[in-house]
Design a protein around this motif. Structure first.
Motif, PDB file in Angstrom:
ATOM      1  N   ARG A 200       0.843  -1.187   0.000  1.00 27.09           N
ATOM      2  CA  ARG A 200       0.000   0.000   0.000  1.00 27.09           C
ATOM      3  C   ARG A 200       0.884   1.244   0.000  1.00 27.09           C
ATOM      4  O   ARG A 200       1.934   1.271   0.641  1.00 27.09           O
ATOM      5  CB  ARG A 200      -0.923   0.020   1.240  1.00 27.09           C
ATOM      6  N   ARG A 201       0.438   2.270  -0.686  1.00 30.18           N
ATOM      7  CA  ARG A 201       1.169   3.538  -0.670  1.00 30.18           C
ATOM      8  C   ARG A 201       0.823   4.295   0.609  1.00 30.18           C
ATOM      9  O   ARG A 201      -0.352   4.524   0.908  1.00 30.18           O
ATOM     10  CB  ARG A 201       0.807   4.383  -1.898  1.00 30.18           C
ATOM     11  N   VAL A 202       1.826   4.664   1.370  1.00 26.71           N
ATOM     12  CA  VAL A 202       1.609   5.387   2.629  1.00 26.71           C
ATOM     13  C   VAL A 202       2.547   6.596   2.664  1.00 26.71           C
ATOM     14  O   VAL A 202       3.597   6.601   2.019  1.00 26.71           O
ATOM     15  CB  VAL A 202       1.889   4.485   3.857  1.00 26.71           C
ATOM     16  N   PRO A 203       2.169   7.650   3.407  1.00 25.26           N
ATOM     17  CA  PRO A 203       3.051   8.824   3.499  1.00 25.26           C
ATOM     18  C   PRO A 203       4.313   8.522   4.310  1.00 25.26           C
ATOM     19  O   PRO A 203       4.247   7.943   5.395  1.00 25.26           O
ATOM     20  CB  PRO A 203       2.176   9.867   4.211  1.00 25.26           C
ATOM     21  N   VAL A 204       5.449   8.884   3.759  1.00 24.43           N
ATOM     22  CA  VAL A 204       6.739   8.679   4.416  1.00 24.43           C
ATOM     23  C   VAL A 204       7.532   9.972   4.313  1.00 24.43           C
ATOM     24  O   VAL A 204       7.584  10.588   3.250  1.00 24.43           O
ATOM     25  CB  VAL A 204       7.534   7.531   3.753  1.00 24.43           C
ATOM     26  N   THR A 205       8.119  10.400   5.417  1.00 28.67           N
ATOM     27  CA  THR A 205       8.981  11.583   5.395  1.00 28.67           C
ATOM     28  C   THR A 205      10.412  11.154   5.689  1.00 28.67           C
ATOM     29  O   THR A 205      10.648  10.322   6.572  1.00 28.67           O
ATOM     30  CB  THR A 205       8.542  12.620   6.448  1.00 28.67           C
ATOM     31  N   VAL A 206      11.331  11.710   4.940  1.00 31.14           N
ATOM     32  CA  VAL A 206      12.748  11.370   5.087  1.00 31.14           C
ATOM     33  C   VAL A 206      13.542  12.634   5.366  1.00 31.14           C
ATOM     34  O   VAL A 206      13.446  13.620   4.623  1.00 31.14           O
ATOM     35  CB  VAL A 206      13.290  10.688   3.814  1.00 31.14           C
ATOM     36  N   GLU A 207      14.300  12.594   6.440  1.00 36.59           N
ATOM     37  CA  GLU A 207      15.156  13.729   6.812  1.00 36.59           C
ATOM     38  C   GLU A 207      16.604  13.278   6.755  1.00 36.59           C
ATOM     39  O   GLU A 207      16.959  12.215   7.266  1.00 36.59           O
ATOM     40  CB  GLU A 207      14.804  14.194   8.227  1.00 36.59           C
ATOM     41  N   ARG A 208      17.461  14.067   6.105  1.00 39.41           N
ATOM     42  CA  ARG A 208      18.874  13.713   5.951  1.00 39.41           C
ATOM     43  C   ARG A 208      19.746  14.646   6.795  1.00 39.41           C
ATOM     44  O   ARG A 208      20.184  15.699   6.328  1.00 39.41           O
ATOM     45  CB  ARG A 208      19.274  13.812   4.477  1.00 39.41           C
ATOM     46  N   PRO A 209      20.010  14.291   8.050  1.00 43.02           N
ATOM     47  CA  PRO A 209      20.857  15.154   8.886  1.00 43.02           C
ATOM     48  C   PRO A 209      22.316  15.171   8.451  1.00 43.02           C
ATOM     49  O   PRO A 209      23.064  16.086   8.806  1.00 43.02           O
ATOM     50  CB  PRO A 209      20.706  14.533  10.276  1.00 43.02           C
ATOM     51  N   SER A 210      22.751  14.155   7.695  1.00 37.89           N
ATOM     52  CA  SER A 210      24.124  14.124   7.194  1.00 37.89           C
ATOM     53  C   SER A 210      24.145  13.295   5.919  1.00 37.89           C
ATOM     54  O   SER A 210      23.134  12.721   5.517  1.00 37.89           O
ATOM     55  CB  SER A 210      25.072  13.516   8.239  1.00 37.89           C
ATOM     56  N   SER A 211      25.323  13.199   5.303  1.00 38.27           N
ATOM     57  CA  SER A 211      25.439  12.488   4.021  1.00 38.27           C
ATOM     58  C   SER A 211      25.364  10.971   4.190  1.00 38.27           C
ATOM     59  O   SER A 211      25.194  10.246   3.217  1.00 38.27           O
ATOM     60  CB  SER A 211      26.764  12.855   3.350  1.00 38.27           C
ATOM     61  N   HIS A 212      25.482  10.485   5.422  1.00 41.97           N
ATOM     62  CA  HIS A 212      25.480   9.032   5.625  1.00 41.97           C
ATOM     63  C   HIS A 212      24.372   8.565   6.573  1.00 41.97           C
ATOM     64  O   HIS A 212      24.415   7.435   7.054  1.00 41.97           O
ATOM     65  CB  HIS A 212      26.835   8.577   6.170  1.00 41.97           C
ATOM     66  N   ALA A 213      23.395   9.418   6.837  1.00 45.41           N
ATOM     67  CA  ALA A 213      22.308   9.027   7.737  1.00 45.41           C
ATOM     68  C   ALA A 213      20.978   9.556   7.214  1.00 45.41           C
ATOM     69  O   ALA A 213      20.925  10.611   6.579  1.00 45.41           O
ATOM     70  CB  ALA A 213      22.561   9.556   9.153  1.00 45.41           C
ATOM     71  N   ALA A 214      19.923   8.812   7.468  1.00 43.21           N
ATOM     72  CA  ALA A 214      18.574   9.218   7.069  1.00 43.21           C
ATOM     73  C   ALA A 214      17.597   8.854   8.187  1.00 43.21           C
ATOM     74  O   ALA A 214      17.665   7.755   8.753  1.00 43.21           O
ATOM     75  CB  ALA A 214      18.163   8.540   5.766  1.00 43.21           C
ATOM     76  N   LEU A 215      16.709   9.778   8.510  1.00 37.22           N
ATOM     77  CA  LEU A 215      15.650   9.527   9.484  1.00 37.22           C
ATOM     78  C   LEU A 215      14.341   9.351   8.722  1.00 37.22           C
ATOM     79  O   LEU A 215      13.879  10.276   8.055  1.00 37.22           O
ATOM     80  CB  LEU A 215      15.535  10.685  10.476  1.00 37.22           C
ATOM     81  N   VAL A 216      13.773   8.172   8.789  1.00 33.55           N
ATOM     82  CA  VAL A 216      12.554   7.846   8.051  1.00 33.55           C
ATOM     83  C   VAL A 216      11.400   7.762   9.036  1.00 33.55           C
ATOM     84  O   VAL A 216      11.470   7.016  10.017  1.00 33.55           O
ATOM     85  CB  VAL A 216      12.699   6.526   7.285  1.00 33.55           C
ATOM     86  N   ARG A 217      10.328   8.500   8.783  1.00 34.22           N
ATOM     87  CA  ARG A 217       9.173   8.491   9.675  1.00 34.22           C
ATOM     88  C   ARG A 217       7.925   8.091   8.895  1.00 34.22           C
ATOM     89  O   ARG A 217       7.710   8.565   7.772  1.00 34.22           O
ATOM     90  CB  ARG A 217       8.962   9.879  10.289  1.00 34.22           C
ATOM     91  N   PHE A 218       7.158   7.204   9.464  1.00 40.36           N
ATOM     92  CA  PHE A 218       5.891   6.795   8.851  1.00 40.36           C
ATOM     93  C   PHE A 218       4.920   6.373   9.942  1.00 40.36           C
ATOM     94  O   PHE A 218       5.327   5.885  10.991  1.00 40.36           O
ATOM     95  CB  PHE A 218       6.101   5.660   7.852  1.00 40.36           C
ATOM     96  N   ASP A 219       3.654   6.600   9.712  1.00 42.16           N
ATOM     97  CA  ASP A 219       2.631   6.249  10.703  1.00 42.16           C
ATOM     98  C   ASP A 219       1.358   5.870   9.951  1.00 42.16           C
ATOM     99  O   ASP A 219       0.637   6.728   9.460  1.00 42.16           O
ATOM    100  CB  ASP A 219       2.369   7.422  11.648  1.00 42.16           C
ATOM    101  N   TYR A 220       1.121   4.585   9.841  1.00 40.67           N
ATOM    102  CA  TYR A 220      -0.080   4.131   9.136  1.00 40.67           C
ATOM    103  C   TYR A 220      -0.757   3.006   9.899  1.00 40.67           C
ATOM    104  O   TYR A 220      -1.219   2.022   9.329  1.00 40.67           O
ATOM    105  CB  TYR A 220       0.245   3.698   7.710  1.00 40.67           C
ATOM    106  N   GLY A 221      -0.811   3.156  11.212  1.00 46.30           N
ATOM    107  CA  GLY A 221      -1.504   2.150  12.023  1.00 46.30           C
ATOM    108  C   GLY A 221      -0.520   1.309  12.800  1.00 46.30           C
ATOM    109  O   GLY A 221       0.037   1.760  13.809  1.00 46.30           O
ATOM    110  N   VAL A 222      -0.245   0.113  12.330  1.00 45.54           N
ATOM    111  CA  VAL A 222       0.678  -0.789  13.020  1.00 45.54           C
ATOM    112  C   VAL A 222       2.110  -0.396  12.682  1.00 45.54           C
ATOM    113  O   VAL A 222       2.518  -0.478  11.531  1.00 45.54           O
ATOM    114  CB  VAL A 222       0.421  -2.251  12.597  1.00 45.54           C
ATOM    115  N   THR A 223       2.847   0.046  13.655  1.00 44.10           N
ATOM    116  CA  THR A 223       4.234   0.445  13.448  1.00 44.10           C
ATOM    117  C   THR A 223       5.161  -0.395  14.329  1.00 44.10           C
ATOM    118  O   THR A 223       4.752  -0.897  15.376  1.00 44.10           O
ATOM    119  CB  THR A 223       4.423   1.939  13.789  1.00 44.10           C
ATOM    120  N   PRO A 224       6.419  -0.540  13.930  1.00 38.41           N
ATOM    121  CA  PRO A 224       7.368  -1.292  14.761  1.00 38.41           C
ATOM    122  C   PRO A 224       7.560  -0.646  16.120  1.00 38.41           C
ATOM    123  O   PRO A 224       7.531   0.586  16.210  1.00 38.41           O
ATOM    124  CB  PRO A 224       8.658  -1.242  13.949  1.00 38.41           C
TER     125      PRO A 224
END
Length: 224
Positions: A200-224
């Protein structure tokens, strides 16, 4: 260090297949059946629902159980050894099938499909080798995914082709429908398609604080 359970499972699958060779020999029909059985096992042991079942059963253990039992059950994550062992054995059987079919003077269609499948399987196996996978992980993913899908398509054509060759006086449709290999292929195809059909297509936001790291956020009900 002693072999891990993962490695022992690989050796177990290979040993079982060597036992098949010893008992039945490397005939064309044996190679064809063993190829399909091994590659089916390699696919099913990685199937989402099968893994959920295995890990779900492992998670039902009681903390009151003796440590050695809980230690053994916790090794369920090594089932990948079955995937690797069956994939290696299936590829070896596929190469044997191709070699025997060539020696027996099989039809051009059979040989073309067999050689194409064998070459594709070898590419997937080589790209999945730890040395290649660690250095070119995207290559591993691409060959596993697209190579696997292409192999399924070629396997369908080869399976139906061989069913029609050996049908004798049977009508074509009856010959295909009565072939156990066709039904196994249907199971494998459904197993591979199932997770993709549930995407399913869900909204995902990606933030790149540096060239070797990414913060991925998603919230579509059941999350880890």
């Amino acid at each position: 260090m002693r072999l891990s359970l993962y490695q022992r499972l690989i050796l177990l699958i290979v040993a079982i297949n060597l036992g098949v060779v010893w008992l039945h020999g490397a005939t064309l029909s044996t190679a064809a059946s063993a190829t399909l059985v091994n590659l089916t096992a390699a696919v099913l042991i990685r199937q989402q629902h099968v893994l959920n079942l295995l890990f779900g059963l492992a998670g039902r253990g009681s903390p009151a159980w003796p440590l050695w039992i809980r230690w053994t059950v916790s090794k369920v994550h090594h089932v990948g050894g079955i995937h690797v062992g069956a994939a290696l054995a299936g590829t070896a059987w596929l190469c044997a099938f191709t070699w025997i079919a060539t020696a027996d003077g099989a039809s051009r269609t059979t040989l073309g499909l067999a050689y194409g499948l064998a070459a594709l399987a070898l590419v997937v196996v080589v790209c999945a080798a730890p040395a290649v996978r660690s250095r070119a992980h995207n290559l591993f993913e691409l060959t596993h995914r697209y190579g696997g899908w292409t192999a399924i398509a070629l396997f369908w054509v080869l399976t139906v082709h061989l069913s029609l060759l050996g049908r004798g006086a049977q009508p074509p449709l009856e010959a295909v429908a009565s072939s156990w290999q066709v039904w196994v292929m249907a199971l494998v195809t459904a197993s591979i398609a199932s997770p993709w059909l549930r995407l399913r297509r869900v909204p995902v936001t990606v933030e790149r604080p540096s060239s070797h790291a990414a913060l991925v956020r998603f919230d579509y009900g059941v999350t880890p």
